[in-house]
Every structure is written in structure tokens, then in C-alpha cells.
Design an enzyme around this catalytic site. Structure first.
Site, PDB file in Angstrom:
ATOM      1  N   TRP A   1       0.805  -1.219   0.000  1.00  0.00           N
ATOM      2  CA  TRP A   1       0.000   0.000   0.000  1.00  0.00           C
ATOM      3  C   TRP A   1       0.842   1.275   0.000  1.00  0.00           C
ATOM      4  O   TRP A   1       0.320   2.358  -0.228  1.00  0.00           O
ATOM      5  CB  TRP A   1      -0.927   0.019   1.213  1.00  0.00           C
ATOM      6  CG  TRP A   1      -1.963  -1.052   1.212  1.00  0.00           C
ATOM      7  CD1 TRP A   1      -2.135  -2.049   0.289  1.00  0.00           C
ATOM      8  CD2 TRP A   1      -2.985  -1.246   2.198  1.00  0.00           C
ATOM      9  NE1 TRP A   1      -3.197  -2.846   0.639  1.00  0.00           N
ATOM     10  CE2 TRP A   1      -3.738  -2.382   1.806  1.00  0.00           C
ATOM     11  CE3 TRP A   1      -3.332  -0.595   3.373  1.00  0.00           C
ATOM     12  CZ2 TRP A   1      -4.819  -2.868   2.556  1.00  0.00           C
ATOM     13  CZ3 TRP A   1      -4.404  -1.069   4.127  1.00  0.00           C
ATOM     14  CH2 TRP A   1      -5.137  -2.191   3.710  1.00  0.00           C
TER      15      TRP A   1
ATOM     16  N   HIS B   1      12.955  -2.506  -1.343  1.00  0.00           N
ATOM     17  CA  HIS B   1      12.132  -1.938  -2.412  1.00  0.00           C
ATOM     18  C   HIS B   1      12.905  -0.807  -3.083  1.00  0.00           C
ATOM     19  O   HIS B   1      13.692  -0.096  -2.448  1.00  0.00           O
ATOM     20  CB  HIS B   1      10.811  -1.421  -1.841  1.00  0.00           C
ATOM     21  CG  HIS B   1       9.802  -1.076  -2.886  1.00  0.00           C
ATOM     22  ND1 HIS B   1       9.838   0.114  -3.589  1.00  0.00           N
ATOM     23  CD2 HIS B   1       8.739  -1.771  -3.372  1.00  0.00           C
ATOM     24  CE1 HIS B   1       8.830   0.141  -4.449  1.00  0.00           C
ATOM     25  NE2 HIS B   1       8.155  -0.989  -4.342  1.00  0.00           N
TER      26      HIS B   1
ATOM     27  N   GLU C   1      12.139   2.066  -3.945  1.00  0.00           N
ATOM     28  CA  GLU C   1      11.964   3.387  -3.338  1.00  0.00           C
ATOM     29  C   GLU C   1      12.830   3.545  -2.103  1.00  0.00           C
ATOM     30  O   GLU C   1      13.360   4.630  -1.841  1.00  0.00           O
ATOM     31  CB  GLU C   1      10.481   3.597  -3.001  1.00  0.00           C
ATOM     32  CG  GLU C   1       9.628   3.725  -4.248  1.00  0.00           C
ATOM     33  CD  GLU C   1       8.163   3.384  -4.038  1.00  0.00           C
ATOM     34  OE1 GLU C   1       7.413   3.425  -5.032  1.00  0.00           O
ATOM     35  OE2 GLU C   1       7.774   3.075  -2.887  1.00  0.00           O
TER      36      GLU C   1
ATOM     37  N   SER D   1       3.953  -2.580 -12.131  1.00  0.00           N
ATOM     38  CA  SER D   1       2.680  -2.177 -12.746  1.00  0.00           C
ATOM     39  C   SER D   1       1.853  -3.370 -13.223  1.00  0.00           C
ATOM     40  O   SER D   1       1.381  -3.423 -14.354  1.00  0.00           O
ATOM     41  CB  SER D   1       2.924  -1.211 -13.916  1.00  0.00           C
ATOM     42  OG  SER D   1       3.487  -0.012 -13.458  1.00  0.00           O
TER      43      SER D   1
ATOM     44  N   GLY E   1       1.466  -2.680  -6.401  1.00  0.00           N
ATOM     45  CA  GLY E   1       1.449  -1.356  -5.809  1.00  0.00           C
ATOM     46  C   GLY E   1       0.092  -0.704  -5.939  1.00  0.00           C
ATOM     47  O   GLY E   1      -0.833  -0.995  -5.193  1.00  0.00           O
ATOM     48  N   GLY E   2      -0.055   0.175  -6.927  1.00  0.00           N
ATOM     49  CA  GLY E   2      -1.276   0.966  -7.057  1.00  0.00           C
ATOM     50  C   GLY E   2      -2.553   0.158  -7.117  1.00  0.00           C
ATOM     51  O   GLY E   2      -3.572   0.528  -6.516  1.00  0.00           O
TER      52      GLY E   2
END
Length: 253
Positions: free
Chosen positions: A10, A98, A100, A216, A237-238
Site C-alpha cells: 500500500w 524496495h 523506493e 505495474s 502497488g497501485g
């Protein structure tokens, strides 16, 4: 038989109320619609963990994950959360490395190795992320780049410990950009990772390791990606922030 896993990351999204609403929707959909042999992991923000765990309790297919842990056991590290803290609230999986975290917080291979060790010591399953940025993909060095990430942070582990790792390949150029690696590109990289692991740990360890795709992945491409021989699920993810989309991805096996 490798474990099929779909994990929802999330990231820094959802208030507690929003997160609990999303969890309840996912629990209901998974319970009603998913019959296949797939393990679902929810990795909400830290403040959600305890209450999300209450909502998923008793749902065999759904497990609790965390998005990160610190590379120290305890101490004066304001704002950080340790592996044993995560274990104490029922966390079973933890995302480590990750892209990020690597980019924004400059996490090194050595630091990630320490996180992996602490996760394993606390009976957490690391979802270890690896993947290349666009410039590395374009210069053709992506296989070496990704294998170095894995080797430098994981190859200190003995066979029994290494066997507990889940790998998530995330082409950085396909995260949050709307771009997705083709199924052929995903399969090629997953096969390369599996072969690299086999060279160090042998075929049995390699063949039994779950390798997830993390770039994605959406309901309209999940089925094609998951049909690839060496793709064992996804780190989402999204799409994990939408209960319908996430459940449809889970159903894509």
C-alpha cells in the site's frame, strides 16, 4: 510446487479508516471468490498493522506483511520499526530492498543483508526486491545489475535460510509509470534470476523459490504475466489500493 503469492504494497497511502475499509472489502472478496491455491499478503502502513491483522484473522489465504524493517535489533533510532516489533503484532512477511527505499533512503546491499538476517531471526519471510532503472535496462547490463543485488545481499545465507526468501523482481522503469515489462521480458528476467540462484544453491532450492513480478501489474495483464513459467505471482502497488482490482489480480492464476 512453488508457492503462488500476490502481495499488496500500500506504500504511504490510506488513513486508518480507509485502510480498514479496504481490508474488509478484500477479505470479503477473497473469501467469496478465490478458490485457487494462492497466498495473499497485505502490507499496509505500520500504523494499520494491528487492526488489519484483526480483520484478516481466520482467513487462511490472507497474511500480514510490513513494508520495511530497520537493520538494528533495537535502540535510539527515532521513527524506525524493528523486525521483532513487527513479529510481535503478527506480521509474517516483510518487504526488504524496495526500489523506493534504495533510491530515497540510499539503502546499501550491506544494510539490506542485515535487514534480511533480522527478519529471518524473527521468523519473518523477507520479500526481497531487486530490479534495474531505465538506463541500466537500455545499456543492456540489467542481468548483471540484478544478480549483483541478489548476490551481495543474500548469498551469505546458508541453504536453509535462503530457502525462506521470496524474491520480487521490480523493473524500476515500470513502477508507477504505467509501463509494464512484456511477459517475455518478465519471464526472461525471472528465468535469469532462477538460474543465478541455482548456480549458488542448486536446482532444488532455485526451483522451489517463489519469484514475484513487481512492475505495474494490473487485472488486464496479470493473467498473461502469471502464466509465465518462472513468474509465481506479483508484488502489487497501485492496484492493491482498489479491492476489485486486487482481487481480480489474485484470481488471475
Amino acid at each position: 510446487m512453488r508457492k503462488k503469492i500476490v502481495a499488496g504494497n500500500w506504500k504511504m497511502n490510506n488513513t486508518l479508516d480507509e485502510g480498514l475499509k479496504l481490508t474488509s472489502e478484500i477479505v470479503n472478496m477473497i473469501s467469496d471468490e478465490v478458490r485457487g491455491d494462492v497466498e495473499v499478503v497485505l502490507a499496509p502502513p505500520f500504523i494499520h498493522l494491528t487492526q488489519v491483522n484483526k480483520l484478516i484473522s481466520g482467513v487462511d489465504k490472507i497474511h500480514l506483511g510490513a513494508q520495511n524493517c530497520n537493520d538494528n535489533i533495537q535502540g535510539a533510532y527515532t521513527g524506525e520499526v524493528s523486525a521483532n516489533m513487527l513479529a510481535s503484532v503478527g506480521v509474517e512477511y516483510v518487504i526488504i530492498g524496495h526500489s523506493e527505499r534504495r533510491e530515497y533512503f540510499k539503502e546499501s546491499h550491506k544494510q539490506l543483508a542485515k535487514k534480511v538476517d533480522l527478519a529471518l531471526e524473527n521468523n519473518l519471510t523477507p520479500i526481497f526486491c531487486c530490479g534495474e532503472p531505465l538506463e541500466v535496462r537500455e545499456n543492456g547490463l540489467f542481468e548483471e545489475y540484478v544478480c549483483n543485488q541478489i548476490g551481495d545481499s543474500l548469498f551469505h545465507l546458508h541453504d536453509d535460510k535462503f530457502s525462506k526468501i521470496v524474491i520480487a523482481y521490480e523493473p524500476i522503469w515500470a513502477i508507477g509509470t504505467g509501463k509494464t515489462a512484456s511477459s517475455d521480458q518478465a519471464q526472461e528476467m525471472h528465468a535469469t534470476i532462477r538460474e543465478f540462484i541455482a548456480e549458488r544453491y542448486g536446482g532444488q532450492v532455485s526451483e522451489n523459490m517463489s519469484i514475484l513480478y513487481g512492475g505495474s501489474c494490473k487485472p488486464d495483464n496479470a493473467k498473461e504475466l502469471f502464466a509465465c513459467k518462472d513468474v509465481d505471482g506479483g508484488l502489487i502497488g497501485g492496484a492493491s489500493l482498489k479491492s476489485r482490482d486486487f482481487t481480480d489480480i489474485v484470481k488471475s492464476f
